[in-house]
Design a protein around this motif. Structure first.
Motif, PDB file in Angstrom:
ATOM      1  N   LEU A   1     -33.781 -76.164  31.553  1.00 50.88           N
ATOM      2  CA  LEU A   1     -33.904 -75.221  30.442  1.00 50.88           C
ATOM      3  C   LEU A   1     -33.503 -75.884  29.127  1.00 50.88           C
ATOM      4  O   LEU A   1     -34.188 -75.730  28.110  1.00 50.88           O
ATOM      5  CB  LEU A   1     -33.044 -73.987  30.699  1.00 50.88           C
ATOM      6  CG  LEU A   1     -33.551 -73.061  31.800  1.00 50.88           C
ATOM      7  CD1 LEU A   1     -32.455 -72.091  32.225  1.00 50.88           C
ATOM      8  CD2 LEU A   1     -34.798 -72.308  31.351  1.00 50.88           C
ATOM      9  N   ASN A   2     -32.416 -76.630  29.142  1.00 50.05           N
ATOM     10  CA  ASN A   2     -31.972 -77.327  27.930  1.00 50.05           C
ATOM     11  C   ASN A   2     -32.997 -78.364  27.485  1.00 50.05           C
ATOM     12  O   ASN A   2     -33.225 -78.531  26.276  1.00 50.05           O
ATOM     13  CB  ASN A   2     -30.622 -77.989  28.138  1.00 50.05           C
ATOM     14  CG  ASN A   2     -29.459 -77.009  28.162  1.00 50.05           C
ATOM     15  OD1 ASN A   2     -28.317 -77.403  28.324  1.00 50.05           O
ATOM     16  ND2 ASN A   2     -29.723 -75.712  28.015  1.00 50.05           N
ATOM     17  N   LEU A   3     -33.631 -79.051  28.426  1.00 50.59           N
ATOM     18  CA  LEU A   3     -34.671 -80.018  28.067  1.00 50.59           C
ATOM     19  C   LEU A   3     -35.874 -79.327  27.419  1.00 50.59           C
ATOM     20  O   LEU A   3     -36.571 -79.921  26.600  1.00 50.59           O
ATOM     21  CB  LEU A   3     -35.117 -80.818  29.296  1.00 50.59           C
ATOM     22  CG  LEU A   3     -34.082 -81.813  29.830  1.00 50.59           C
ATOM     23  CD1 LEU A   3     -34.555 -82.415  31.151  1.00 50.59           C
ATOM     24  CD2 LEU A   3     -33.800 -82.909  28.811  1.00 50.59           C
ATOM     25  N   LEU A   4     -36.094 -78.054  27.797  1.00 51.00           N
ATOM     26  CA  LEU A   4     -37.161 -77.259  27.191  1.00 51.00           C
ATOM     27  C   LEU A   4     -36.713 -76.641  25.864  1.00 51.00           C
ATOM     28  O   LEU A   4     -37.455 -75.901  25.239  1.00 51.00           O
ATOM     29  CB  LEU A   4     -37.613 -76.141  28.137  1.00 51.00           C
ATOM     30  CG  LEU A   4     -38.312 -76.576  29.406  1.00 51.00           C
ATOM     31  CD1 LEU A   4     -38.536 -75.382  30.328  1.00 51.00           C
ATOM     32  CD2 LEU A   4     -39.637 -77.260  29.084  1.00 51.00           C
ATOM     33  N   ARG A   5     -35.467 -76.950  25.472  1.00 53.43           N
ATOM     34  CA  ARG A   5     -34.852 -76.444  24.253  1.00 53.43           C
ATOM     35  C   ARG A   5     -34.615 -74.939  24.315  1.00 53.43           C
ATOM     36  O   ARG A   5     -34.756 -74.216  23.346  1.00 53.43           O
ATOM     37  CB  ARG A   5     -35.657 -76.863  23.028  1.00 53.43           C
ATOM     38  CG  ARG A   5     -35.763 -78.383  22.942  1.00 53.43           C
ATOM     39  CD  ARG A   5     -36.394 -78.892  21.702  1.00 53.43           C
ATOM     40  NE  ARG A   5     -35.500 -78.606  20.579  1.00 53.43           N
ATOM     41  CZ  ARG A   5     -35.907 -78.459  19.339  1.00 53.43           C
ATOM     42  NH1 ARG A   5     -37.164 -78.575  19.030  1.00 53.43           N
ATOM     43  NH2 ARG A   5     -35.054 -78.198  18.374  1.00 53.43           N
ATOM     44  N   ILE A   6     -34.242 -74.488  25.518  1.00 59.60           N
ATOM     45  CA  ILE A   6     -33.788 -73.122  25.749  1.00 59.60           C
ATOM     46  C   ILE A   6     -32.306 -73.225  26.074  1.00 59.60           C
ATOM     47  O   ILE A   6     -31.928 -73.878  27.043  1.00 59.60           O
ATOM     48  CB  ILE A   6     -34.521 -72.455  26.929  1.00 59.60           C
ATOM     49  CG1 ILE A   6     -36.027 -72.452  26.712  1.00 59.60           C
ATOM     50  CG2 ILE A   6     -33.976 -71.049  27.170  1.00 59.60           C
ATOM     51  CD1 ILE A   6     -36.820 -72.084  27.954  1.00 59.60           C
ATOM     52  N   TYR A   7     -31.488 -72.593  25.264  1.00 60.66           N
ATOM     53  CA  TYR A   7     -30.044 -72.639  25.461  1.00 60.66           C
ATOM     54  C   TYR A   7     -29.568 -71.229  25.796  1.00 60.66           C
ATOM     55  O   TYR A   7     -29.607 -70.336  24.954  1.00 60.66           O
ATOM     56  CB  TYR A   7     -29.356 -73.200  24.206  1.00 60.66           C
ATOM     57  CG  TYR A   7     -29.907 -74.563  23.882  1.00 60.66           C
ATOM     58  CD1 TYR A   7     -29.451 -75.683  24.565  1.00 60.66           C
ATOM     59  CD2 TYR A   7     -30.924 -74.721  22.961  1.00 60.66           C
ATOM     60  CE1 TYR A   7     -29.983 -76.937  24.311  1.00 60.66           C
ATOM     61  CE2 TYR A   7     -31.471 -75.963  22.699  1.00 60.66           C
ATOM     62  CZ  TYR A   7     -30.994 -77.072  23.374  1.00 60.66           C
ATOM     63  OH  TYR A   7     -31.535 -78.302  23.126  1.00 60.66           O
ATOM     64  N   ASN A   8     -29.153 -71.031  27.032  1.00 59.63           N
ATOM     65  CA  ASN A   8     -28.797 -69.712  27.533  1.00 59.63           C
ATOM     66  C   ASN A   8     -27.591 -69.125  26.814  1.00 59.63           C
ATOM     67  O   ASN A   8     -27.544 -67.941  26.527  1.00 59.63           O
ATOM     68  CB  ASN A   8     -28.555 -69.771  29.042  1.00 59.63           C
ATOM     69  CG  ASN A   8     -28.272 -68.423  29.617  1.00 59.63           C
ATOM     70  OD1 ASN A   8     -27.132 -67.986  29.691  1.00 59.63           O
ATOM     71  ND2 ASN A   8     -29.334 -67.737  30.024  1.00 59.63           N
ATOM     72  N   ARG A   9     -26.572 -69.927  26.538  1.00 58.48           N
ATOM     73  CA  ARG A   9     -25.370 -69.546  25.822  1.00 58.48           C
ATOM     74  C   ARG A   9     -24.539 -68.469  26.534  1.00 58.48           C
ATOM     75  O   ARG A   9     -23.677 -67.849  25.942  1.00 58.48           O
ATOM     76  CB  ARG A   9     -25.697 -69.078  24.394  1.00 58.48           C
ATOM     77  CG  ARG A   9     -26.397 -70.120  23.580  1.00 58.48           C
ATOM     78  CD  ARG A   9     -26.769 -69.733  22.172  1.00 58.48           C
ATOM     79  NE  ARG A   9     -26.820 -68.325  21.914  1.00 58.48           N
ATOM     80  CZ  ARG A   9     -26.095 -67.720  20.970  1.00 58.48           C
ATOM     81  NH1 ARG A   9     -25.290 -68.394  20.204  1.00 58.48           N
ATOM     82  NH2 ARG A   9     -26.201 -66.425  20.771  1.00 58.48           N
TER      83      ARG A   9
END
Length: 195
Positions: A116-124
């Motif tokens: 997800l982070n590699l897709l630039r999605i940061y769950n937070r």
């Protein structure tokens, strides 16, 4: 974001519904292009607007949908109505907590967050309640880059926040008594942190 920032755009970047839509849209887009293989979060099917009957049925059973909390300015921005919206996704059973999961399942959860982070999605919001059966199920406060709020932050602050998901995942494992070394995540080394 600044005082002159348009309220419509501010709502788009802060509303949990839109945060979920952006995250799941990015996942779907990456899967369609072959950028990801397999499941990295609970499966998403789309969204719905609840009609008056469904809204009444839920409210009669004690669910507060927040529809009455929108003021006239927000109602106008949302097209004059405050119909509750819902994300439609697979139902994931509660499942076992991390300390009861197999190392394989915990490793898959870790790599899902990394993907997800590699897709630039940061769950937070990496916490045990946000995982069901090993999968992330909630993206209500996630940020998908580019993101207006992060564009307005100093660069060092934006980068520090983006790196939190994996550090928070490690913290959840420590709470469960799981050592990262046993997961053999050889392609990723957590940076050392002060205790």
């Amino acid at each position: 974001m600044g005082e002159g920032y348009p309220i419509e755009k501010a709502i788009f970047y802060t509303d949990p519904f839109y945060a979920k839509c952006r995250a799941y849209g990015r996942i779907k887009e990456a899967a369609g292009k072959g950028g990801i293989r397999g499941k990295i979060a609970t499966k998403y099917h789309g969204y719905i607007f609840l009609d008056a009957n469904a809204q009444r049925w839920l409210e009669e059973r004690g669910f507060d949908l927040g529809a009455k909390s929108l003021d006239n300015e927000l109602l106008a921005i949302h097209g004059g109505f405050g119909r509750p919206r819902a994300i439609v996704k697979d139902f994931e059973i509660e499942g076992r907590v991390f300390k009861e999961q197999t190392p394989h399942r915990v490793r898959n959860s870790f790599w899902s967050v990394r993907q997800l982070n590699l897709l630039r999605i940061y769950n937070r919001n990496i916490r045990k309640e946000n995982f069901r059966n090993g999968w992330l199920v909630d993206f209500g406060i996630s940020c998908t880059m580019p993101h207006a709020i992060y564009d307005s932050l100093p660069l060092f602050e934006a980068h520090a926040t983006m790196g939190r998901d994996l550090v928070d995942f490690e913290d959840r494992l420590e709470e469960a008594g799981i050592k990262m070394r046993s997961l053999r995540t050889k392609y990723y080394d957590f940076r050392s942190r002060r205790k």
